[in-house]
Write an enzyme that holds these catalytic residues in place. Structure first.
Site, short mmCIF file in Angstrom:
data_model
loop_
_atom_site.label_atom_id
_atom_site.label_comp_id
_atom_site.label_asym_id
_atom_site.label_seq_id
_atom_site.Cartn_x
_atom_site.Cartn_y
_atom_site.Cartn_z
N HIS A 50 0.84 -1.20 0.00
CA HIS A 50 0.00 0.00 0.00
C HIS A 50 0.87 1.25 0.00
O HIS A 50 2.00 1.24 0.49
CB HIS A 50 -0.91 0.01 1.22
N GLU A 52 0.93 4.04 1.70
CA GLU A 52 1.45 4.52 2.99
C GLU A 52 2.59 3.64 3.48
O GLU A 52 3.60 4.14 3.98
CB GLU A 52 0.33 4.55 4.04
N CYS A 80 -6.19 2.35 5.29
CA CYS A 80 -6.82 1.12 5.77
C CYS A 80 -6.27 0.80 7.17
O CYS A 80 -5.28 1.39 7.61
CB CYS A 80 -6.54 -0.03 4.80
N CYS A 83 -2.47 0.12 7.27
CA CYS A 83 -1.65 1.31 7.14
C CYS A 83 -1.70 2.16 8.41
O CYS A 83 -0.68 2.69 8.85
CB CYS A 83 -2.09 2.12 5.92
#
Length: 153
Positions: A50, A52, A80, A83
């Protein structure tokens, strides 16, 4: 819109044009971009890729630290739970996002919404069943080893 959020949205749009998802993240400290990331799920077989997390990994590797206290995350989409957890563990306490969880769900990227709902359930009613398996009698205890190592300097 803030310059750092503009950058997060810009790299998210570039990622979509390159076949990826609409997520970009910019990690900032003292008014300077330290690291950037975009979702890399389309490039690698890594579900943790992801935006991040990519930005956090780059910063920690470059700076050789786990501690990103005082840093700020700008994300094109609401982070999410995975993260957010990484932000907690790394010391990041300020984060800004553009698209909400509901907005991402509306375009077919709704896994985070499902997770947030599932976390409200008691553990025994969640999608993933977690079962405790204690150490066997006489088995080496890694937690005890870690505690002893850190008590002895």
């Amino acid at each position: 819109m803030d310059q750092f959020m503009k950058r997060a949205v810009q790299i998210a749009a570039e990622n979509v044009r390159e076949g990826g998802e609409p997520f970009g993240a910019v990690l900032v400290n003292k008014g300077e971009i330290i690291a950037e990331g975009v979702n890399e799920l389309h490039k690698r077989y890594d579900i943790s890729g992801h935006a991040e997390l990519i930005a956090i990994r780059k910063a920690q590797a470059d700076l050789q630290t786990h501690d990103l206290s005082g840093y700020t995350m700008y994300a094109s989409g609401e982070p999410c739970p995975m993260c957010i957890t990484s932000m907690y563990y790394s010391g990041i306490r300020d984060a800004y996002y553009c698209a909400s969880i509901q907005e991402t769900a509306n375009v077919g990227l709704g896994a985070s919404k499902i997770l947030y709902e599932d976390f409200k359930n008691p553990p025994e009613e969640r999608i993933i069943t977690m079962k405790h398996m204690p150490l066997e009698q006489g088995q080496e205890n890694p937690m005890k080893l870690w505690k002893e190592r850190n008590q002895n300097g």
